[in-house]
Motif scaffolding. Sequence first.
Motif, PDB file in Angstrom:
ATOM      1  N   CYS A  64       0.905  -1.178   0.103  1.00  0.00           N
ATOM      2  CA  CYS A  64       0.172  -0.077   0.030  1.00  0.00           C
ATOM      3  C   CYS A  64       0.811   1.127  -0.103  1.00  0.00           C
ATOM      4  CB  CYS A  64      -0.878  -0.137   1.166  1.00  0.00           C
ATOM      5  SG  CYS A  64      -2.234  -1.482   1.182  1.00  0.00           S
ATOM      6  N   GLY A  65       1.151   1.720  -1.176  1.00  0.00           N
ATOM      7  CA  GLY A  65       1.881   2.864  -1.557  1.00  0.00           C
ATOM      8  C   GLY A  65       1.917   3.266  -2.821  1.00  0.00           C
ATOM      9  N   VAL A  66       3.024   3.564  -3.381  1.00  0.00           N
ATOM     10  CA  VAL A  66       2.833   4.077  -4.883  1.00  0.00           C
ATOM     11  C   VAL A  66       3.974   2.961  -5.774  1.00  0.00           C
ATOM     12  CG1 VAL A  66       2.368   6.504  -4.599  1.00  0.00           C
ATOM     13  CG2 VAL A  66       4.701   5.744  -4.504  1.00  0.00           C
ATOM     14  N   HIS A  67       3.661   3.178  -7.127  1.00  0.00           N
ATOM     15  CA  HIS A  67       4.309   2.055  -7.849  1.00  0.00           C
ATOM     16  C   HIS A  67       5.657   1.903  -7.675  1.00  0.00           C
ATOM     17  CE1 HIS A  67       5.180   0.000 -11.662  1.00  0.00           C
ATOM     18  NE2 HIS A  67       4.028  -0.428 -11.588  1.00  0.00           N
ATOM     19  N   PHE A  68       6.494   2.857  -7.472  1.00  0.00           N
ATOM     20  CA  PHE A  68       8.090   2.444  -7.172  1.00  0.00           C
ATOM     21  C   PHE A  68       8.283   1.651  -5.901  1.00  0.00           C
ATOM     22  CE2 PHE A  68       7.852   6.482  -4.712  1.00  0.00           C
ATOM     23  CZ  PHE A  68       8.800   5.930  -3.691  1.00  0.00           C
ATOM     24  N   MET A  69       7.385   1.847  -5.108  1.00  0.00           N
ATOM     25  CA  MET A  69       7.631   0.946  -3.691  1.00  0.00           C
ATOM     26  C   MET A  69       7.387  -0.401  -4.183  1.00  0.00           C
ATOM     27  SD  MET A  69       5.944   3.573  -0.998  1.00  0.00           S
ATOM     28  CE  MET A  69       6.755   4.992  -0.752  1.00  0.00           C
ATOM     29  N   ALA A  70       6.363  -0.641  -4.941  1.00  0.00           N
ATOM     30  CA  ALA A  70       6.010  -2.067  -5.243  1.00  0.00           C
ATOM     31  C   ALA A  70       7.150  -2.590  -6.180  1.00  0.00           C
ATOM     32  CB  ALA A  70       4.860  -2.265  -5.709  1.00  0.00           C
TER      33      ALA A  70
END
Length: 308
Positions: free
Chosen positions: A64-70
């Motif tokens: 649960c965050g933004v794309h670069f974190m995933a």
Amino acid sequence: MRKDKLIMDEQKKKVRRLLKERNAIMLAHNYQPPEIQEVADLCGDSLELSRKAAKTDAEIILFCGVHFMAETASILSPDKTVLLPRLDAGCPMADMITAKDLEHKLKELPPMPVVTYVNSTADVKALSTICCTSANAVQIVNSLDVPEVLMIPDRNLARYTAARTKKKVHYWNGYCPIHDRLKPEELQKAKNNHPDALFMAHPECRPEILEMADAILSTSGMLKFAGESDRRSFIVGTEVGILYPLKKSCPGKNFFPASETMVCPNMKKMTLTDIIRSLEHLEGEVKVDEKIRLPALEAVRRMIELSV
Ligand code: 13P
Ligand code: SF4
């Protein structure tokens, strides 16, 4: 109102049940909405979350965050399924530099290491020497045995680092639209309204804001600092989502946003409904191609090794 709360409580229970059934772990960034932070297994800043993603035994990482974190989680854990329940939750700063842009920039400069903020795409990480986060940027730059570095994509984090190292720091002109928006006049108003408060700023803020700060910290750094301080009031210069964990971990203290406008729309896209759908149907998988993943992993791993 009460009905909404009952629905949300049911959804939270469902998320926990699905996480167990799927052998999944749920990680949430400190800016995520309160109901998501409440139900997550672990909350934290970018560095903590990437470390935790690397260590988990779960088969699925629900990010649960933004794309670069995933993407970072997928780079570190290629055998796990990484889910981002809203694939459209991006980071405008990460998108301000592409791999092609970086290649052009490197041609203009003499050879030097590229220090890349984790808020960047996997393609850009793959061309980088080492990654950094807001919590370790100065330490990472100082660890490199060279006189000059290129820092990308955040000009504010680069200028903050440049002021704390003897090395020459070249930088890209990227920025976070949410942090860069805070101007001294607005901050001064908050300071006038709360004269006893300490001001904590995130290094993504402009240099003139950082000059007005009592402490410059990552999001989790702010949680630690406020908890340990004997002061009772704090003005917070980062995305407003951090107010929820701050108030929760320091119930007797007061926290005021430096500006109510510091809201990251991408960090607010995700809902419990999106999370349930993602876990039920394994929707929203983020997977980094091996050709990109292996060089990107080198850059992320060098950072993690240096910051333990
Ligand atoms: P940190 O959690 O590393 O302080 O990062 C802030 C941020 O803007 C993430 O998008
Ligand atoms: Fe990106 Fe800024 Fe949002 Fe963080 S707060 S995800 S840096 S746009």
